[in-house]
Design a protein around this motif. Structure first.
Motif, short mmCIF file in Angstrom:
data_model
loop_
_atom_site.label_atom_id
_atom_site.label_comp_id
_atom_site.label_asym_id
_atom_site.label_seq_id
_atom_site.Cartn_x
_atom_site.Cartn_y
_atom_site.Cartn_z
N VAL A 94 0.85 -1.19 0.00
CA VAL A 94 0.00 0.00 0.00
C VAL A 94 0.89 1.25 0.00
O VAL A 94 1.78 1.38 0.85
N ASP A 95 0.66 2.13 -0.96
CA ASP A 95 1.34 3.42 -1.01
C ASP A 95 0.38 4.47 -0.50
O ASP A 95 -0.76 4.55 -0.97
N VAL A 96 0.84 5.28 0.46
CA VAL A 96 -0.01 6.32 1.03
C VAL A 96 0.71 7.67 0.99
O VAL A 96 1.94 7.73 1.01
N ILE A 97 -0.09 8.72 0.93
CA ILE A 97 0.41 10.08 1.07
C ILE A 97 0.02 10.52 2.48
O ILE A 97 -1.14 10.37 2.88
N ALA A 98 0.99 11.03 3.23
CA ALA A 98 0.74 11.41 4.62
C ALA A 98 0.87 12.92 4.80
O ALA A 98 1.73 13.56 4.20
N ARG A 99 0.00 13.44 5.64
CA ARG A 99 0.03 14.85 6.02
C ARG A 99 -0.17 14.93 7.52
O ARG A 99 -0.85 14.08 8.10
N PRO A 100 0.37 15.98 8.17
CA PRO A 100 0.08 16.13 9.59
C PRO A 100 -1.43 16.36 9.78
O PRO A 100 -2.10 16.88 8.89
N ASP A 101 -1.94 15.98 10.94
CA ASP A 101 -3.36 16.23 11.18
C ASP A 101 -3.59 17.70 11.50
O ASP A 101 -2.66 18.49 11.56
N ARG A 102 -4.84 18.08 11.72
CA ARG A 102 -5.16 19.50 11.90
C ARG A 102 -4.57 20.08 13.18
O ARG A 102 -4.50 21.28 13.36
N ASN A 103 -4.14 19.22 14.10
CA ASN A 103 -3.49 19.69 15.32
C ASN A 103 -1.97 19.72 15.20
O ASN A 103 -1.27 19.97 16.17
N GLY A 104 -1.47 19.41 14.00
CA GLY A 104 -0.04 19.43 13.76
C GLY A 104 0.67 18.15 14.16
O GLY A 104 1.90 18.08 14.08
N CYS A 105 -0.07 17.12 14.56
CA CYS A 105 0.55 15.85 14.94
C CYS A 105 0.99 15.11 13.69
O CYS A 105 0.28 15.12 12.67
N PRO A 106 2.14 14.45 13.76
CA PRO A 106 2.63 13.74 12.58
C PRO A 106 1.80 12.49 12.30
O PRO A 106 1.17 11.94 13.20
N PRO A 107 1.81 12.04 11.06
CA PRO A 107 1.09 10.81 10.72
C PRO A 107 1.80 9.60 11.34
O PRO A 107 2.97 9.69 11.72
N PRO A 108 1.10 8.49 11.46
CA PRO A 108 1.72 7.29 12.03
C PRO A 108 2.81 6.74 11.11
O PRO A 108 2.80 6.97 9.90
N ALA A 109 3.71 5.98 11.70
CA ALA A 109 4.78 5.33 10.93
C ALA A 109 4.22 4.14 10.14
O ALA A 109 3.15 3.61 10.47
N ALA A 110 4.95 3.73 9.13
CA ALA A 110 4.52 2.64 8.26
C ALA A 110 4.16 1.36 9.03
O ALA A 110 3.12 0.74 8.73
N PRO A 111 4.94 0.92 10.04
CA PRO A 111 4.54 -0.30 10.77
C PRO A 111 3.21 -0.16 11.51
O PRO A 111 2.46 -1.12 11.63
N VAL A 112 2.91 1.04 11.99
CA VAL A 112 1.63 1.27 12.68
C VAL A 112 0.48 1.18 11.68
O VAL A 112 -0.57 0.60 11.96
N ILE A 113 0.69 1.76 10.50
CA ILE A 113 -0.33 1.69 9.44
C ILE A 113 -0.56 0.24 9.04
O ILE A 113 -1.70 -0.21 8.91
N ALA A 114 0.53 -0.52 8.86
CA ALA A 114 0.42 -1.94 8.49
C ALA A 114 -0.36 -2.71 9.55
O ALA A 114 -1.22 -3.54 9.22
N ALA A 115 -0.10 -2.42 10.82
CA ALA A 115 -0.82 -3.10 11.90
C ALA A 115 -2.31 -2.75 11.86
O ALA A 115 -3.17 -3.61 12.09
N GLY A 116 -2.64 -1.50 11.54
CA GLY A 116 -4.05 -1.09 11.42
C GLY A 116 -4.74 -1.79 10.26
O GLY A 116 -5.90 -2.20 10.38
N ILE A 117 -4.03 -1.96 9.15
CA ILE A 117 -4.59 -2.67 8.00
C ILE A 117 -4.84 -4.13 8.38
O ILE A 117 -5.91 -4.69 8.11
N ALA A 118 -3.85 -4.75 9.03
CA ALA A 118 -4.00 -6.16 9.44
C ALA A 118 -5.20 -6.32 10.37
O ALA A 118 -5.98 -7.27 10.23
N GLN A 119 -5.36 -5.39 11.30
CA GLN A 119 -6.49 -5.46 12.24
C GLN A 119 -7.81 -5.34 11.49
O GLN A 119 -8.78 -6.02 11.80
N GLY A 120 -7.87 -4.47 10.48
CA GLY A 120 -9.09 -4.27 9.71
C GLY A 120 -9.43 -5.42 8.77
O GLY A 120 -10.54 -5.50 8.25
N MET A 121 -8.47 -6.33 8.56
CA MET A 121 -8.69 -7.44 7.64
C MET A 121 -8.69 -8.79 8.35
O MET A 121 -8.62 -9.84 7.71
N THR A 122 -8.77 -8.77 9.70
CA THR A 122 -8.78 -10.01 10.47
C THR A 122 -9.83 -9.92 11.57
O THR A 122 -10.44 -8.89 11.77
N GLY A 123 -9.98 -10.99 12.29
CA GLY A 123 -10.91 -11.00 13.43
C GLY A 123 -12.34 -10.69 13.04
O GLY A 123 -12.80 -11.08 11.97
#
Length: 188
Positions: A94-123
């Motif tokens: 998965v290729d993503v474009i990342a931007r800081p959120d409206r509060n200026g917080c940085p986007p999550p790192a690639a391993p965190v995104i991968a874990a979120g995808i895995a969670q959304g496709m299991t259980g």
């Protein structure tokens, strides 16, 4: 039918249960015969699953599947068909474009995104049997969890094949399986 799905999910060893109903006179696009119920189940005992189905699906309503289980209750025999989906291991890029959120917080790192995808496709959130791997599926999982990300491109493949642009077709008698170590996320 939701009661049937809940009853099946409560059985020992069942990790996935999905019920499909075809009220029409003819077979539907998944091949489910008219006036039939199809139940897809991963895990559990065939006999226990068939007895549970029999408690919710009355005689005269057909069952559809790739596995036949013979049951007998109080001397009455009945064949119950269930779907035992073939588990298809997939790899995802998965290729993503990342931007800081409206509060200026940085986007999550690639391993965190991968874990979120895995969670959304299991259980409990796992895509159903016969559901293709599509850009929409991955985009919905990623962008709903991480609003500061935009999915740019999705590639998928059945292991050991090299991932290619989606969609990746999954038949009704198959179900995708993915683990976090088979998800590669590139952040731009």
């Amino acid at each position: 039918m939701s009661d049937l799905s809940q009853a099946l999910s409560a059985l020992t060893g069942v990790t996935y249960a999905q019920t499909f109903v075809n009220d029409l006179d003819a077979a539907d696009s998944d091949g489910i015969s008219g006036h039939s119920v199809a139940v897809a189940v991963l895990g559990g005992d065939d006999d226990e699953i068939a007895r549970t189905i029999r408690a919710y699906v009355v005689p005269g309503i057909g069952t559809y599947g790739n596995t036949t289980v013979e049951t007998e209750i109080e001397g009455f025999c009945r064949s119950v068909r269930i779907i035992r989906p073939e588990v298809i291991p997939i790899e995802l890029e998965v290729d993503v474009i990342a931007r800081p959120d409206r509060n200026g917080c940085p986007p999550p790192a690639a391993p965190v995104i991968a874990a979120g995808i895995a969670q959304g496709m299991t259980g409990s959130e796992r895509p159903r049997n016969g559901q293709d791997v599509t850009e929409f599926l991955v985009r919905r999982i990623v962008e709903s969890r991480y609003p500061m990300l935009e999915v740019q491109e999705v590639r998928a493949g059945v292991i050991p094949a090299t991932p290619t642009l989606v969609p990746l077709a999954i038949s009704f008698f198959q179900i995708m399986q993915i683990s976090v170590d088979k998800i590669t996320v590139s952040v731009a």
